[in-house]
Design an enzyme around this catalytic site. Sequence first.
Site, PDB file in Angstrom:
ATOM      1  CE  LYS A  36       5.030 -14.783   4.775  1.00  0.00           C
ATOM      2  NZ  LYS A  36       4.021 -15.764   4.627  1.00  0.00           N
ATOM      3  NE  ARG A 134      -3.320 -17.993   2.874  1.00  0.00           N
ATOM      4  CZ  ARG A 134      -2.351 -17.674   3.598  1.00  0.00           C
ATOM      5  NH1 ARG A 134      -2.410 -16.602   4.368  1.00  0.00           N
ATOM      6  NH2 ARG A 134      -1.091 -18.294   3.497  1.00  0.00           N
ATOM      7  CG  HIS A 166       0.108 -22.114   5.176  1.00  0.00           C
ATOM      8  ND1 HIS A 166       0.818 -21.892   6.128  1.00  0.00           N
ATOM      9  CD2 HIS A 166      -0.280 -20.674   5.315  1.00  0.00           C
ATOM     10  CE1 HIS A 166       1.215 -20.889   6.640  1.00  0.00           C
ATOM     11  NE2 HIS A 166       0.197 -20.125   6.381  1.00  0.00           N
ATOM     12  NE  ARG A 222       5.079 -23.521   4.239  1.00  0.00           N
ATOM     13  CZ  ARG A 222       4.110 -24.485   4.517  1.00  0.00           C
ATOM     14  NH1 ARG A 222       4.197 -25.504   3.903  1.00  0.00           N
ATOM     15  NH2 ARG A 222       3.019 -23.912   5.204  1.00  0.00           N
ATOM     16  CE1 TYR A 266      -2.913  17.383  14.002  1.00  0.00           C
ATOM     17  CE2 TYR A 266      -1.910  15.187  13.529  1.00  0.00           C
ATOM     18  CZ  TYR A 266      -2.189  16.563  13.223  1.00  0.00           C
ATOM     19  OH  TYR A 266      -1.131  17.125  12.241  1.00  0.00           O
ATOM     20  CB  CYS A 313       0.948  12.633  14.104  1.00  0.00           C
ATOM     21  SG  CYS A 313       0.188  13.313  15.626  1.00  0.00           S
ATOM     22  CG  ASP A 315       5.042  13.529   9.598  1.00  0.00           C
ATOM     23  OD1 ASP A 315       5.142  12.809   8.623  1.00  0.00           O
ATOM     24  OD2 ASP A 315       4.596  14.653   9.646  1.00  0.00           O
TER      25      ASP A 315
HETATM   26  C1  PLP Z   1       4.362 -16.696   5.668  1.00  0.00           C
HETATM   27  C2  PLP Z   1       4.170 -18.139   5.354  1.00  0.00           C
HETATM   28  C3  PLP Z   1       4.971 -18.813   6.407  1.00  0.00           C
HETATM   29  C4  PLP Z   1       5.680 -18.612   7.401  1.00  0.00           C
HETATM   30  O1  PLP Z   1       4.699 -18.550   8.556  1.00  0.00           O
HETATM   31  P1  PLP Z   1       5.342 -18.338   9.967  1.00  0.00           P
HETATM   32  O2  PLP Z   1       4.357 -18.197  10.852  1.00  0.00           O
HETATM   33  O3  PLP Z   1       5.991 -16.856  10.029  1.00  0.00           O
HETATM   34  O4  PLP Z   1       6.315 -19.154  10.402  1.00  0.00           O
HETATM   35  C5  PLP Z   1       5.016 -20.463   5.956  1.00  0.00           C
HETATM   36  N1  PLP Z   1       4.071 -20.846   4.921  1.00  0.00           N
HETATM   37  C6  PLP Z   1       3.658 -20.185   4.002  1.00  0.00           C
HETATM   38  C7  PLP Z   1       2.695 -20.600   2.956  1.00  0.00           C
HETATM   39  C8  PLP Z   1       3.508 -18.733   4.163  1.00  0.00           C
HETATM   40  O5  PLP Z   1       2.804 -17.727   3.568  1.00  0.00           O
END
Ligand code: PLP
Length: 378
Positions: A36, A134, A166, A222, A266, A313, A315
């Site tokens: 992603k 979430r 998750h 994942r 700045y 800054c 740029d």
């Molecule tokens: C982004 C994401 C991951 C990957 O997490 P990492 O900590 O980068 O391995 C796994 N599962 C879900 C649902 C995510 O949104």
Amino acid sequence: MTRPRASISVELGAIRHNVEVLARLVAPSALMVVVKADGYGHGMVPVAHAARQAGAPWLGVATIDEALQLRRGGDSGRVLCWLTVPGEDYDTALREDLDVTAYSAAELDEIAAAAERTGIAARVQLKVDTGLSRGGSPTAVWPDLVEEARRLETAGLVRITGIWSHFATSDEPDHPASDAQQKVFDEALDVAFDAGLRPELRHLANSAAAILRPGARYDLVRCGIAAYGLDPAPGRTPDLGLVPAMSVVTQLAMVKPLRAGDSVSYGHTWTADRDTTVGLVPVGYAEGIPRHAGNRAHVWVAGKRRPVRGRVCMDQFVVDLDGDLPEAGEQVLVFGPGTAGEPTAQDWAEASETISYEIVARIGGRMSLLHVDSGEVG
Ligand SMILES: *Cc1c(COP(=O)(O)O)cnc(C)c1O
């Protein structure tokens, strides 16, 4: 040949190496590589291709659009997406052979309607909220979601291919919330099983949990950040030999002397306490260089770490060359794998009070993204 002004260089050999290391580590569980957000800033399609070459059976993305981009890039393997809004184009998702996620009965019904329209049975994974609060189904309505899923499965409209959740605190191995979440997950699996669901995949672990919690690997893990070679739990992860794939390379736009008492950038937040030399680095917060790293981070120039002086800054920013006089055009390594002594994305994260995920995901702006492939790396 002109050199690019500033570029993000991604070593695809490092991606393949990391994917192979992770796949071996978690076997017999399968590996999903999470690509992603443009592959965490590394370029989604080339990273996905490298992950497949290294044997990743699954890719994960947040949105259907991202999954469709993978298909346009030639990927035909299993892809799971997990973040949708009402009214999403599920017809296209089904025609493109994606696995989609449902958090609610309403979402499931939308998906089933698309299955009816297209004549394609939808492959759906159900997400249960085990404590992250979430996305995902609240446990209170999980039995209803599972019943609806089973009803639609019996009607031939959907096939439940996975059940997943998750973690909230997987980067803190001793945090009690992970045990609690895993227990809730197991209970949710029992409820689904009792309702007649037989998903091919149960999955819970991201990178940190995949590495630090073998008992949470289930059928699949994942992995995002670890596939890019960055440490999901700095200071807590065993050395697996993962190799950071991203380097950010530019060149000095200018070199000049400063006198003691001269102030920089700045707000004049840094003042030279001695005569010195400085270099101008032509990337800024528009390229995703954190403004918060002013006076805190370092870059690598002419064989040394050089501190950022003053504010970053839009740029550009200024680094202290401490009397050295490299020429304009001298290479600047903003961060890289760290093998030559250069700062890493993790160093920039610490200087900016954030995580390496944010450093690599936000980097971009006017920089070009280049992919290199030096064969097996690591
Ligand atoms: C982004 C994401 C991951 C990957 O997490 P990492 O900590 O980068 O391995 C796994 N599962 C879900 C649902 C995510 O949104």
